[in-house]
Design a protein around this motif. Sequence first.
Motif, PDB file in Angstrom:
ATOM      1  N   THR A 139       1.012  -1.022  -0.007  1.00 41.99           N
ATOM      2  CA  THR A 139      -0.034  -0.194   0.107  1.00 41.99           C
ATOM      3  C   THR A 139       0.738   1.294  -0.101  1.00 41.99           C
ATOM      4  OG1 THR A 139      -1.853  -1.251   1.283  1.00 41.99           O
ATOM      5  CG2 THR A 139      -1.703   1.280   1.117  1.00 41.99           C
ATOM      6  N   LEU A 140       2.025   1.286   0.780  1.00 41.45           N
ATOM      7  CA  LEU A 140       2.750   2.223   0.711  1.00 41.45           C
ATOM      8  C   LEU A 140       3.758   2.579  -0.416  1.00 41.45           C
ATOM      9  CD1 LEU A 140       3.903   4.485   2.720  1.00 41.45           C
ATOM     10  CD2 LEU A 140       5.650   2.843   3.416  1.00 41.45           C
ATOM     11  N   GLY A 141       3.952   1.375  -1.237  1.00 40.71           N
ATOM     12  CA  GLY A 141       4.690   1.430  -2.530  1.00 40.71           C
ATOM     13  C   GLY A 141       5.939   1.001  -2.285  1.00 40.71           C
ATOM     14  N   LEU A 142       6.521   0.202  -1.432  1.00 41.44           N
ATOM     15  CA  LEU A 142       7.757   0.020  -0.769  1.00 41.44           C
ATOM     16  C   LEU A 142       8.412  -0.766  -1.945  1.00 41.44           C
ATOM     17  CD1 LEU A 142       8.279  -0.438   2.834  1.00 41.44           C
ATOM     18  CD2 LEU A 142       8.678   1.740   1.269  1.00 41.44           C
ATOM     19  N   HIS A 143       7.372  -1.758  -2.582  1.00 43.57           N
ATOM     20  CA  HIS A 143       7.805  -2.634  -3.676  1.00 43.57           C
ATOM     21  C   HIS A 143       8.353  -1.915  -5.036  1.00 43.57           C
ATOM     22  CE1 HIS A 143       3.608  -2.038  -4.597  1.00 43.57           C
ATOM     23  NE2 HIS A 143       3.494  -2.476  -5.418  1.00 43.57           N
ATOM     24  N   ARG A 144       7.877  -0.698  -5.256  1.00 42.48           N
ATOM     25  CA  ARG A 144       8.165   0.070  -6.395  1.00 42.48           C
ATOM     26  C   ARG A 144       8.929   1.336  -5.895  1.00 42.48           C
ATOM     27  NH1 ARG A 144       4.212   3.703  -5.753  1.00 42.48           N
ATOM     28  NH2 ARG A 144       2.214   3.004  -4.820  1.00 42.48           N
ATOM     29  N   ALA A 145       9.747   1.162  -4.968  1.00 41.51           N
ATOM     30  CA  ALA A 145      10.515   2.497  -4.401  1.00 41.51           C
ATOM     31  C   ALA A 145      11.279   3.065  -5.635  1.00 41.51           C
ATOM     32  CB  ALA A 145      11.290   2.369  -3.357  1.00 41.51           C
ATOM     33  N   GLN A 146      11.315   4.525  -5.639  1.00 37.89           N
ATOM     34  CA  GLN A 146      12.156   5.227  -6.597  1.00 37.89           C
ATOM     35  C   GLN A 146      13.350   5.777  -5.994  1.00 37.89           C
ATOM     36  OE1 GLN A 146       9.595   8.157  -8.472  1.00 37.89           O
ATOM     37  NE2 GLN A 146       7.998   6.763  -9.017  1.00 37.89           N
ATOM     38  N   ALA A 165      12.308   6.391  -2.194  1.00 33.00           N
ATOM     39  CA  ALA A 165      10.959   6.927  -1.729  1.00 33.00           C
ATOM     40  C   ALA A 165      10.038   6.152  -2.515  1.00 33.00           C
ATOM     41  CB  ALA A 165      10.972   8.418  -1.527  1.00 33.00           C
ATOM     42  N   PRO A 166       8.895   6.005  -2.265  1.00 33.64           N
ATOM     43  CA  PRO A 166       7.832   5.474  -2.844  1.00 33.64           C
ATOM     44  C   PRO A 166       6.958   6.613  -3.429  1.00 33.64           C
ATOM     45  CG  PRO A 166       7.145   5.246  -0.642  1.00 33.64           C
ATOM     46  CD  PRO A 166       8.653   5.747  -0.587  1.00 33.64           C
ATOM     47  N   ALA A 167       6.472   6.291  -4.605  1.00 32.18           N
ATOM     48  CA  ALA A 167       5.790   7.424  -5.516  1.00 32.18           C
ATOM     49  C   ALA A 167       4.309   7.784  -4.489  1.00 32.18           C
ATOM     50  CB  ALA A 167       5.558   7.095  -6.905  1.00 32.18           C
ATOM     51  N   GLY A 168       3.846   9.025  -4.495  1.00 27.44           N
ATOM     52  CA  GLY A 168       2.636   9.240  -3.954  1.00 27.44           C
ATOM     53  C   GLY A 168       2.914   9.396  -2.194  1.00 27.44           C
TER      54      GLY A 168
END
Length: 969
Positions: A758-765, A785-788
């Motif tokens: 949910t936080l987006g750690l799997h797609r951290a930029q 950091a994760p997007a959003g």
Amino acid sequence: MSFRAPATDCTASTASTASTDYVEDVSPGSGTLPPRARYASSDAKSLSLNGKWRFRLSPTADAEDDVFAEPGYDAGGWAEVSVPGHWVLQGHGSPIYTNHLYPFPVDPPRVPTENPTGDHLRVFDLPADWPADGDAVLRFDGVESCARVWLNGTRLGEFKGSRLPHEFAVGHLLEPSGNVLAVRVHQWSAGSYLEDQDQWWLPGVFRDVTLLHRPAGCVLDFFVHASYDHLTGEGTLRVDSDVDGRVTVPELGVDAATGASVTVPVEPWSAEVPRLYDGVLATSGERVPLRIGFRTVAVEDGLIKVNGRPVLFKGVNRHEWHPDTGRALDAETMREDVLLMKRHNVNAVRTSHYPPHPAFLDLCDAYGLWVIDECDLETHGFTGQGWRDNPVDDDRWTPALLDRAARMVERDKNHPSVVIWSLGNEAGTGRGLTAMAEWIHGRDPSRPVHYEGDATCRDTDVYARMYASHEEVERIGRGLDGGPRKRRELPFLLCEYAHAMGNGPGGLADYQRLFEAHDRLQGGFVWEWIDHGIRHPELGFAYGGDFGEELHDGNFVCDGLVFPDRTPSPGLVEYKKVIEPVRIEGRGARGGAGGTVRITNRYDFAGLSALAFAWSYQVDGEIVASGPLPVPALAAGEAAEVKLPEPPRRPGEMHATVRAVLAVDTAWAPRGHVVAWGQFPLTGRRVPSLTPTAAPVPGDRRVTLGPASFDARTGALLTVGDIEVTGGLRLDVWRATTDNDDGAPWQSDTRHGVLWRTLGLHRAQHRLDAVEAGGDALTVRTRVAPAGCEIGLATVHRWTSDGERLRLTVSVRPEGDWRVPLPRLGVRFGLPAATVDRVRWFGGGPGEAYPDTKCASLLGRWEATLEELHTPYVRPQENGARADVRWVEIGGLRIEGDPEFFLTARRWTTEQLDAARHRGDLVPGDTVWVHLDHGQHGIGSQSCGPGPLPRYFLWPRPTEFSFVLSRVR
């Protein structure tokens, strides 16, 4: 061979009716004999009817008529199946997996019209020496879920209760040759509502079919009562028998009439010392061998005691499973289960959620395992409607419940390994369960009764729970759990805990410390023994949903301590260490002195005379000295301090290791088998140091620093000497979520895997902020950091070199309001696959370990292939980390850590691992991905139980860690 059944003169009650009302009848059946004790052999003749049977599958219960059961029917065009077996695993239909959902509409006792029905046909001759007199009994040990049986055209009856024995009297129907045995098996029946047991739905005749000659005066039912008085050392034997006879036990000098009591000095039976005496029950027509174990079970002083002593159950829940044959197990597979359990220090089995094949209990008697024998009952699917219409609270179903209880107790009552009866599992509450408990208490008052769903313990003698948290278990141990007074005075068992699904379970040692700290906590049973994967040529092992099921629960069926092929998982290796029966604690003086070791006997009954002890000293992971260690033959519960020899004076990090091994061959493991071990440090570690002497040298699109080159624009590491590095060696915070990370759908929003995604750690930029080449360092500043989201990790990579070696110091500073822990924190990079053959390291091993699963991680020097570093969970997920690594040599690189680190290396990326759903989805690439982790989040067992304890959380906080890289010399 022709399969046309010959005609006979039998004209009684031939197969002529096509009625299927019995399928939805709530009664247990008709025509069967009363349940009785099961024994493995006697001097009476028997004939196994296992083997190849003719088979026809129909889509509904009434799709075919019954003429196939009549003599003369031509089944030559039918298929063949093996019995024991499940037809859906032999090319006819498909298996279905659900955890608790019924795979049909809940409308008891009705079942769907689409009801796969398998007609089975077997033609057999009697052996030439089959006696002409007497009677005969046809026995079915297990058929799922409802069967109607004919012999030579005569309908014998019907039965339900899939994992229970059923017998028919057939002597008057037998012919010397050409006997036609016909069995119609329905997948769904009223009985299916009582068998919602978190397993594959697998119809078929899956246990043995046997014809037993019953001579005049034969043994019918009998009950072996063999108690033990721990105060006098005497055993009292009485064998009650429906047919009068005599009982002899030559070793004890016993020769007594049935029904008479004899008291003699004996050695007691326990799971640790499974002493059995050979005897014989002889009537005028039959001799039955007995294997007698003297033991007394009682709930006294709020504790479960055997032979006067409290016991600590170190158990597993065991479904019956084989990846090729399902629940049709052969003798060798059952023996393999028992040997694996014994070799991994397991001392108890709960037979979830049905009585096992009877031969398994013979093995438990012989090798020594405490058994909770569980009735073939679960109605879990009714929880979806608030338990409305639950059969266990409906008087119409009570005869079926009592029949199931009786068939379990009567079959298994003579096994000394069975110390507790269980009414079943997850069936709510109701009058039917009370009736079962009352019947069992009346029939066999010598064993306690268990049922986890009885929250007030109205009907039971043990307080049992599933998946209680560590905190709650401690409250129970301290007597602070409240509840009715009766419950507060009863012993406590975790009949299910530590959900062993995928990577895990975590927190085992923390539970065990509680069990050992509080007398009331008498242990638990890990869920569960084996992954129920079905072998598949492309997928590796299939699980729920892989067969097109309308409803399924995915890989929730793969939650065992051993993989489907019975390869022990890291979870079983960890469990073995946690529950080892000898505690070995170092009292060594630091600074190189040997000191002492405290040896504590954690057995409940056995002394340590069967074990030999040995010591060794390791310097930087290599053994430099070793020898035997004299240890007193401590009795159960005793402890002693034993002096260790002085260690050699060697520079480096020194550890002492003491092992307890079998002194001689046993029935379950060879001499030298490691039962327990302990390891403790004697000197500290020397951390790697590097004095910077080289300076970064800018070049054409590259920066050179000592032996390494970097991308001048991004600061990414490109080479170390002639070794190519890909992936930039950058901060890594994501792991392919484990089943325990993801948790279960019914749990709260504390499931970390869900929160991470949910936080987006799997797609951290990764944002590059600066590349600074100045002085003696190359500094790369990034923000991950994760997007959003506004949260992030400000990261500094600082590279220095002494000309030959390279040092990376990573500094991480969290920004924003972090409310979730990290999956991992470290760096990752790639090496060419062609350069990586074997991996060597000094650290924990030989297997994987995580913060709350590393008791079994032994410090040493280890070597493995990449394949050996990978743990092949049925559903791919994070795996393979080695803990407390000091240094690793991989692909020509030597990497030393400050502090120690977690090492993972694999032939695919984390993203590929995360996307995979089966073993077959993982295809090796051209790159080996190396993970050097400063920290990993704990594992827990939240796939069904609690998550990791807070002390195993990996919270973002200011952190610094370093690695020194060099070429392997």
